[in-house]
Design a protein around this motif. Structure first.
Motif, short mmCIF file in Angstrom:
data_model
loop_
_atom_site.label_atom_id
_atom_site.label_comp_id
_atom_site.label_asym_id
_atom_site.label_seq_id
_atom_site.Cartn_x
_atom_site.Cartn_y
_atom_site.Cartn_z
N ALA A 1 0.82 -1.20 0.00
CA ALA A 1 0.00 0.00 0.00
C ALA A 1 0.85 1.24 0.00
CB ALA A 1 -0.93 -0.01 1.22
N ALA A 2 2.04 1.17 0.71
CA ALA A 2 2.89 2.35 0.80
C ALA A 2 3.61 2.60 -0.51
CB ALA A 2 3.89 2.18 1.93
N ALA A 3 3.91 1.49 -1.30
CA ALA A 3 4.72 1.64 -2.50
C ALA A 3 3.88 1.92 -3.73
CB ALA A 3 5.55 0.39 -2.71
N THR A 4 2.59 1.75 -3.67
CA THR A 4 1.74 1.94 -4.83
C THR A 4 0.77 3.08 -4.58
OG1 THR A 4 1.86 -0.44 -5.23
CG2 THR A 4 0.17 0.79 -6.43
N PRO A 5 1.12 4.29 -4.98
CA PRO A 5 0.23 5.43 -4.74
C PRO A 5 -1.06 5.30 -5.55
CG PRO A 5 2.04 6.06 -6.18
CD PRO A 5 2.36 4.69 -5.68
N THR A 6 -2.11 5.78 -4.99
CA THR A 6 -3.39 5.78 -5.71
C THR A 6 -3.38 6.88 -6.76
OG1 THR A 6 -4.40 7.36 -4.18
CG2 THR A 6 -4.56 5.00 -3.62
N LEU A 7 -4.39 6.90 -7.60
CA LEU A 7 -4.48 7.92 -8.64
C LEU A 7 -4.52 9.32 -8.04
CD1 LEU A 7 -6.99 6.32 -11.18
CD2 LEU A 7 -4.51 6.53 -11.40
N THR A 8 -5.30 9.49 -6.98
CA THR A 8 -5.41 10.82 -6.38
C THR A 8 -4.10 11.23 -5.71
OG1 THR A 8 -6.40 9.79 -4.42
CG2 THR A 8 -7.90 10.72 -6.05
N GLU A 9 -3.36 10.24 -5.16
CA GLU A 9 -2.06 10.56 -4.58
C GLU A 9 -1.07 10.97 -5.66
OE1 GLU A 9 -2.21 7.64 -0.64
OE2 GLU A 9 -1.28 6.95 -2.51
N ARG A 10 -1.10 10.30 -6.78
CA ARG A 10 -0.24 10.68 -7.91
C ARG A 10 -0.58 12.08 -8.40
NH1 ARG A 10 -1.45 5.83 -11.84
NH2 ARG A 10 -0.64 7.31 -13.38
N LEU A 11 -1.88 12.38 -8.47
CA LEU A 11 -2.32 13.70 -8.93
C LEU A 11 -1.93 14.79 -7.94
CD1 LEU A 11 -4.00 15.18 -11.15
CD2 LEU A 11 -6.01 14.83 -9.67
N ASP A 12 -2.16 14.54 -6.66
CA ASP A 12 -1.88 15.55 -5.64
C ASP A 12 -0.39 15.86 -5.50
OD1 ASP A 12 -4.54 15.81 -5.10
OD2 ASP A 12 -4.52 14.65 -3.24
N ALA A 13 0.46 14.88 -5.83
CA ALA A 13 1.90 15.06 -5.68
C ALA A 13 2.53 15.82 -6.84
CB ALA A 13 2.59 13.71 -5.52
N LEU A 14 1.77 16.09 -7.90
CA LEU A 14 2.31 16.78 -9.06
C LEU A 14 2.59 18.25 -8.76
CD1 LEU A 14 0.04 15.43 -11.96
CD2 LEU A 14 2.47 14.92 -11.60
N PRO A 15 3.57 18.84 -9.45
CA PRO A 15 3.72 20.29 -9.40
C PRO A 15 2.65 20.94 -10.28
CG PRO A 15 5.26 19.39 -10.96
CD PRO A 15 4.57 18.21 -10.33
N VAL A 16 2.62 22.24 -10.33
CA VAL A 16 1.69 22.93 -11.23
C VAL A 16 2.16 22.71 -12.67
CG1 VAL A 16 0.70 25.13 -11.91
CG2 VAL A 16 1.13 24.65 -9.50
N THR A 17 1.29 22.18 -13.50
CA THR A 17 1.63 21.90 -14.90
C THR A 17 0.82 22.81 -15.82
OG1 THR A 17 -0.10 20.24 -15.21
CG2 THR A 17 1.99 19.48 -14.27
N ARG A 18 1.17 22.76 -17.09
CA ARG A 18 0.40 23.53 -18.06
C ARG A 18 -1.06 23.08 -18.10
NH1 ARG A 18 4.39 24.33 -23.36
NH2 ARG A 18 6.04 25.51 -22.26
N ARG A 19 -1.27 21.81 -17.82
CA ARG A 19 -2.66 21.30 -17.80
C ARG A 19 -3.43 21.93 -16.65
NH1 ARG A 19 -6.62 20.32 -19.87
NH2 ARG A 19 -7.47 18.38 -20.64
N HIS A 20 -2.80 22.12 -15.50
CA HIS A 20 -3.46 22.82 -14.40
C HIS A 20 -3.81 24.25 -14.81
CE1 HIS A 20 -1.40 19.69 -11.85
NE2 HIS A 20 -2.55 19.76 -11.19
N THR A 21 -2.86 24.89 -15.49
CA THR A 21 -3.07 26.28 -15.91
C THR A 21 -4.22 26.39 -16.90
OG1 THR A 21 -0.70 26.72 -15.61
CG2 THR A 21 -1.95 28.31 -16.92
N ARG A 22 -4.28 25.46 -17.84
CA ARG A 22 -5.39 25.47 -18.82
C ARG A 22 -6.73 25.27 -18.14
NH1 ARG A 22 -3.70 21.07 -23.05
NH2 ARG A 22 -5.91 21.33 -23.62
N LEU A 23 -6.76 24.37 -17.15
CA LEU A 23 -8.00 24.14 -16.41
C LEU A 23 -8.43 25.41 -15.68
CD1 LEU A 23 -10.21 22.36 -15.13
CD2 LEU A 23 -8.54 21.71 -13.39
N LEU A 24 -7.47 26.07 -15.03
CA LEU A 24 -7.80 27.28 -14.28
C LEU A 24 -8.27 28.40 -15.20
CD1 LEU A 24 -7.83 28.72 -11.55
CD2 LEU A 24 -5.42 29.27 -11.88
#
Length: 513
Positions: free
Chosen positions: A39-62
């Motif tokens: 469980a500790a070594a396999t992050p969930t989808l939301t954990e993978r998403l939350d750990a990201l830096p701000v990307t161009r995709r975040h900027t486009r969404l905003l």
């Protein structure tokens, strides 16, 4: 080097197992080096998403959500200039004009509540696009209204779309933003409201006074969101948390992979996944094995028969009563108090501001000019709130800006000359719109995914009931004690909102449930 969208590092388990031996023989320890994910070594989808830096995709969404927000604000702001001119052109009484404004807010109250429920069932993006289409077409049709009754009916339909869009857009941005800057992202989204109000003030100042049909041309411009609905439907992603709650795990994986593969802002062209994994590398430097992304996606699918596996079914049975569960009851009540009070004072003041200035002896054009200047105070209010929600926290920032709004409303009540009116009005714009930014930042964070847009929608809906009452009460309050009494009441209501804000929990930096 492969990006985090392709592999996820897995730490060896470090377990040992005993090889079968004849009775009486000492068993030999054999190390196990399998790569079964923990469980500790396999992050969930939301954990993978939350750990990201701000990307161009975040900027486009905003930016994509912010443009929709701008159109909303422009529509709401325009009606304040429209009713000021209709009082002259049609000779309509303030009482009937109050109903024109309140009809739109009545629609917003219904739309906010129903839009939140609908977004928890069919998705945030679908509802966002639908609401833009509804209120864009209805606003364009309002330009053809031949009487107050028809205008009221169309404004109600406009309100349905406006009310549903606002909490859905803020929830969508909140669910994608990295936790460390989530509050700031929502306040930046809310700052587009100031852009819309400034555009409305410019249209009100330049277009509405151009002739007896100036108000019609102004409303015709409000049909633009109907076209933008196509952009939203095609260009914005669906919430990963919503997709998972409905059992659509493959779609959720594709959305996360899209954000992981997007270039990170300010990181020399590296992808979001590369920046995230490089930051995590010191912690996992000794990890020799990797798990394919396909297996990670499968790991996010709960086993049949578990409570998580049944989540899609339960999510479809969302009820208003869930907002009053033991862990949510106090925050729901406090949040409703804040939303009601903020809506009452904000819309009571700003919807009638051009008319109030005209009633105090200014010409229609001069009252529009003063309103435009006062509106400019909204942008710096948002900018300061965007910084403070991460430094002070949501609750402290919200309470401080509401207290400042109370002070500014009191100063406006005492203002006598043009300079004092503009100065107090700028302060009111600054503090009131900063408070709005903090309020939209904290609202989605208070509820779990299954009822997040329901909670945000009902809070906004309760607030809209105040925005219905305020335009109707303004003529009576002004008649009883003038502008001074009116803004003294607004100041007192802002104090109540500040007290309600202090009862909210602090969620700055916390991951969304």
């Amino acid at each position: 080097m492969r990006s985090g969208a392709d592999v996820v590092a897995v730490r060896p388990t470090g377990r040992t197992r005993r090889r079968a031996t004849p009775r009486g023989t000492r068993p030999r320890e054999v190390p196990v080096t399998d790569t079964a994910p923990s469980a500790a070594a396999t992050p969930t989808l939301t954990e993978r998403l939350d750990a990201l830096p701000v990307t161009r995709r975040h900027t486009r969404l905003l930016l994509g959500s912010g443009v929709g927000w701008t159109f909303d604000a422009m529509d709401v702001g325009l009606i304040s200039f429209v009713i000021a001119q209709l009082g002259v052109v049609w000779g309509t009484t303030d009482g009937r004009l109050g109903w024109v404004a309140s009809a739109g807010f009545a629609g917003m109250a219904v739309g906010a509540a129903l839009g939140g429920l609908l977004a928890d069932r069919i998705g945030r993006r679908q509802v966002f696009a639908l609401t833009l289409l509804v209120y864009g077409l209805a606003t364009g049709a309002s330009a053809l209204a031949g009487g107050v009754a028809v205008l009221m009916a169309l404004r109600f339909v406009v309100g349905l779309g406006l009310g549903a869009e606002l909490p859905v857009a803020s929830t969508l941005v909140s669910e994608f933003a990295p936790p460390r800057i989530r509050g700031r992202a929502v306040v930046v989204l809310e700052s587009f409201w100031a852009v819309g109000w400034i555009l409305a003030a410019l249209v009100g100042y330049l277009v509405v006074p151009s002739g007896d049909d100036g108000w019609r041309w102004a409303l015709a411009l409000g049909a633009l969101p109907a076209l933008y609905a196509v952009v939203v439907r095609r260009g914005l992603p669906e919430s990963v948390r919503f997709l998972q709650s409905r059992g659509r795990h493959a779609e959720a994986e594709r959305v996360v992979a899209d954000f992981e593969g997007s270039r990170a802002v300010g990181h020399d062209g590296r992808t979001g996944a590369q920046v995230r994994d490089e930051a995590a590398a010191p912690v996992a430097a000794d990890v020799p094995a990797a798990l394919p992304a396909a297996d990670v996606a499968a790991a996010d699918v709960p086993a049949p028969g578990t409570p998580a596996a049944d989540a899609p079914a339960t999510a479809g049975r969302t009820r208003l009563g869930a907002l009053f569960a033991p862990g949510l009851r106090r925050r729901t009540i406090a949040l409703w108090v804040v939303w009601f009070a903020v809506n009452f004072s904000y819309y009571g003041a700003f919807i009638w501001l051009p008319s109030l200035l005209a009633a105090d002896g200014h010409t229609l054009v001069r009252s529009f000019e003063y309103t435009l200047i006062i509106t400019l105070g909204q942008l710096p209010g948002y900018a300061v709130a965007a910084v403070l929600v991460e430094r002070w926290g949501r609750r402290s920032t919200l309470a401080t800006f509401l207290a400042g709004s109370a002070l500014a409303a009191g100063l406006f009540a005492l203002a006598s000359g043009d300079a004092q009116i503009i100065g107090a009005g700028l302060l009111l714009s600054f503090f009131n719109l900063g408070a709005w930014g903090a309020l939209y930042a904290v609202t989605p964070e208070l509820y779990p995914t299954r009822v997040r847009t329901t909670g945000a929608g009902w809070a906004a809906g309760i607030g809209r009931t105040a925005s219905i009452l305020a335009p109707l009460l303004v003529p009576h309050l002004r008649g009883a004690g003038g502008t001074g009494l009116l803004f003294a009441v607004f100041a007192a209501v802002f104090v109540v909102a500040a007290l309600g804000a202090l009862a909210l929990p602090e969620r700055a930096g916390a991951s969304l449930d």
